[in-house]
Design an enzyme around this catalytic site. Structure first.
Site, PDB file in Angstrom:
ATOM      1  N   ARG A 106     -27.699   6.975  23.216  1.00 15.33           N
ATOM      2  CA  ARG A 106     -28.967   7.703  23.209  1.00 15.33           C
ATOM      3  C   ARG A 106     -29.551   7.657  21.798  1.00 15.33           C
ATOM      4  NH1 ARG A 106     -27.994  13.481  23.351  1.00 15.33           N
ATOM      5  NH2 ARG A 106     -28.743  13.442  21.223  1.00 15.33           N
TER       6      ARG A 106
ATOM      7  N   HIS B 279     -32.008  14.435  22.106  1.00 16.58           N
ATOM      8  CA  HIS B 279     -31.822  14.789  23.515  1.00 16.58           C
ATOM      9  C   HIS B 279     -33.170  15.099  24.161  1.00 16.58           C
ATOM     10  CE1 HIS B 279     -30.087  16.464  27.163  1.00 16.58           C
ATOM     11  NE2 HIS B 279     -30.859  17.508  27.006  1.00 16.58           N
TER      12      HIS B 279
ATOM     13  N   TYR C  95     -25.934  16.813  14.281  1.00 19.05           N
ATOM     14  CA  TYR C  95     -24.562  16.601  14.744  1.00 19.05           C
ATOM     15  C   TYR C  95     -24.135  15.134  14.737  1.00 19.05           C
ATOM     16  CZ  TYR C  95     -27.330  16.049  19.062  1.00 19.05           C
ATOM     17  OH  TYR C  95     -28.283  15.688  19.997  1.00 19.05           O
TER      18      TYR C  95
END
Length: 473
Positions: free
Chosen positions: A361, A365, A374
Site C-alpha cells: 500500500r 490508509h 508508523y
C-alpha cells in the site's frame, strides 16, 4: 514376488482371524508370533503332510523373518480408523504437525521488477486490445486517485482512500472475470468498477453525495456500488462481505449459472472471524467463489507480523480444504493469469479458490491517516519506484509495440480533463432530498423512524444556520 507374499500373508491372517475368532488380523499376527519357536535350526522342523499345516508353518516362518523389518509398516497399513472424511491411519510415534513449512510458499510471477518476461513463464495469453485497456485503466485509476485525493485536501470531499500500488490487482483481476461474476469488494477495488464501465462522472457523483449518487448520499465517499455492473455496495465494516459472497456463490451454483462470486479483502480482513466462517462455509458447500486477498503489508498501522505467525494468508486455505495460490500482486500478467485460471476451476469444479496477492500500500490508509508515523518514507518510496505495477506492465506492453510516449501523453491529458469536468458537474448537482435518509428500508416506515424524521426537521427549522443549505427538505 514381495508384493505377492505380502498379499498372501494378509489373506492368511484374515482366514486365521475368522477361523479362531481373533478380533482383527493384527491379533492373529501377534498370536502366531507368540508361538514362534525360539532357537534351534529351522532344518529340524518336521514337514507335515497336511497342506493347511504346511501353509501355517510357511506363514509363521514368513512372519518371523519379516517381523523386525515390517513391524512399523504393518502397524500403519493395518491400524486405520474409518472417520468422517476418510480413513485415518494410526502411528506409534508422538508426532506434532509443524507450525510452519520449512520453506515459504513460492509466489507466482511472469514479469520481473523491470517488466521483462521471465524465462519459461506460464501465463494466459493477452490480446493487444485487452493489454492496452488494462494499462489504460491502471493509469486512469491512478489519476482518479490523485485528483480526488487533492480535492479532499482542498476540503471539497469529506473522505477518500486511494489504491496506490495496487492498481494491477484491481484491473488485472477485473479483466480476467466475466461481467456476470458478482463482486463483493472491500473499499480499495474501484478499478473493478472502472473496468466494467463505471464512468468518472459516476465515481464523482458518489464521492460528492449528490442526487445522482446511486446510494442517495447515505454512504461515505469511495463506498461505491452498482446493481447494473454486479458490484455490491462497499461496506465499511471489515470482512462482512466474505460470508455474503459465499452465499451468492452457492446461489449461482444452485441456479446452474456459468458465473462465480468474487470477494476482495485485505490482510487485516483475514484476522476477522468472518474470514474463517466464510472459508469453511465455502469449502463445505463447494461454492464457486474466489477469495482475493490484497496482502499489502499493513492493516492501517498494524503490520502483518503483528497479525499472524503463519506464512501469510495463502496457507490458511489448506486448513479449510481450499485450493490456494500466492501471486505477485504488482505483476498484472500474473494476476490476470491466476484469476483467469481460478475462475475456470471454481465454476467447472464447484470449488472455492483463495488467491493471496502480495503487494504494498504505497498511499496512506485513507485521508484520515498519516502512514509516515508508523513506517519510513524511504520504504514507501522504494516500493513506489522499484516495484511499481504501472511501469512494469507498461514496459511489457511497449515491448510488444502496443504503446508509445505519444499514447501515454494523450491518455493522461484526456483523463485529466474528464476528471476535472466530472468534479465540476458533481459539485453543482443538487443534493438528495432529506427524506431519503429514512427511505428504502421499510415498505411502510415504522413509528420510531417517522418520529426521528420529525425531530430532524424541527431541529433544522429551529437552527437553519447549523445545517447545509443545499440539502432539499
Amino acid at each position: 514376488m514381495a508384493q505377492h507374499l505380502k498379499s498372501s500373508k494378509s489373506t492368511f491372517l484374515n482366514v486365521l482371524r475368522h477361523s479362531l475368532a481373533f478380533g482383527s488380523p493384527s491379533h492373529a499376527s501377534r498370536h502366531l508370533r507368540q508361538k514362534l519357536p525360539h532357537g534351534g535350526p529351522p532344518s529340524i522342523k518336521k514337514v507335515s503332510p497336511n497342506p493347511l499345516t504346511r501353509l501355517c508353518n510357511t506363514m509363521v516362518d514368513t512372519l518371523s523373518s519379516s517381523h523386525e523389518d515390517t513391524n512399523n509398516e504393518s502397524f500403519t497399513n493395518i491400524q486405520v480408523m474409518d472417520f468422517p472424511g476418510g480413513k485415518v491411519s494410526f502411528t506409534p510415534e508422538i508426532h506434532f504437525i509443524s507450525e510452519s513449512n520449512e520453506e515459504r510458499v513460492p509466489c507466482y510471477r511472469v514479469l520481473d521488477d523491470n517488466g521483462q518476461q521471465l524465462p519459461n513463464s506460464q501465463f494466459v495469453p493477452v490480446s493487444k486490445e485487452i493489454a492496452v485497456k488494462m494499462y489504460s485503466d491502471m493509469v486512469t485509476l491512478q489519476m482518479m486517485d490523485n485528483i480526488f485525493y487533492e480535492a479532499q485536501r482542498q476540503g471539497r470531499l469529506s473522505f477518500y482512500a486511494t489504491a496506490y500500488g495496487e492498481e494491477a490487482i484491481n484491473i488485472a483481476s477485473a479483466a480476467a472475470l466475466s461481467p456476470d461474476d458478482v463482486i463483493f469488494p472491500q473499499y480499495r477495488e474501484p478499478g473493478v468498477l472502472l473496468w466494467r464501465g463505471f464512468t468518472l462522472q459516476e465515481f464523482a457523483n458518489q464521492c460528492f453525495g449528490n442526487k445522482s449518487d446511486y446510494g442517495k448520499g447515505r454512504q461515505m465517499p469511495v463506498h461505491y456500488g452498482s446493481n447494473k455492473l454486479n458490484y455490491f455496495t462497499v461496506s465499511a465494516t471489515i470482512a462482512t462481505q466474505l460470508p455474503n459472497a459465499v452465499g451468492a456463490a452457492y446461489s449461482l451454483k444452485m441456479d446452474g449459472k456459468d458465473a462465480c462470486a468474487v470477494t476482495f479483502f485485505g490482510d487485516g480482513g483475514s484476522s476477522e472471524g468472518d474470514f474463517h466462517a466464510a472459508m469453511n462455509f465455502a469449502a463445505v458447500m463447494e461454492a464457486p467463489v474466489l477469495f482475493i486477498c490484497r496482502n499489502n503489508g499493513w492493516a492501517i498501522s498494524t503490520p502483518t507480523s503483528d497479525q499472524f505467525r503463519s506464512d501469510g494468508v495463502v496457507v490458511k486455505g489448506r486448513a479449510y480444504g481450499i485450493r490456494s495460490i500466492r501471486v505477485d500482486g504488482n505483476d498484472a500478467l500474473a494476476m490476470y493469469s491466476a484469476v483467469h485460471e481460478a475462475r475456470e476451476m471454481a465454476i467447472r469444479e464447484h470449488r472455492p479458490i483463495l488467491i493471496e496477492a502480495l503487494t504494498y500500500r504505497v498511499g496512506h490508509h485513507s485521508t484520515s491517516d498519516d502512514s509516515t508515523r508508523y513506517r519510513s518514507a524511504d520504504e514507501i518510496e522504494w516500493w513506489n519506484k522499484a516495484r511499481n505495477p504501472l511501469s512494469r506492465f507498461r514496459t511489457w506492453v511497449e515491448s510488444n509495440g502496443w504503446w508509445s510516449d505519444e499514447a501515454e501523453s494523450d491518455l493522461r491529458s484526456r483523463i485529466k480533463k474528464e476528471m476535472l469536468e466530472a468534479i465540476r458537474v458533481a459539485e453543482k448537482t443538487e443534493k438528495p432530498n432529506l427524506n431519503h435518509m429514512f427511505s428504502d428500508v421499510y415498505d411502510v416506515p415504522p413509528l420510531n423512524l417517522r418520529e426521528q424524521e420529525l425531530l430532524v426537521r424541527q431541529a433544522i427549522k429551529s437552527h437553519p444556520q447549523d445545517y447545509p443549505s443545499d440539502v432539499p427538505l
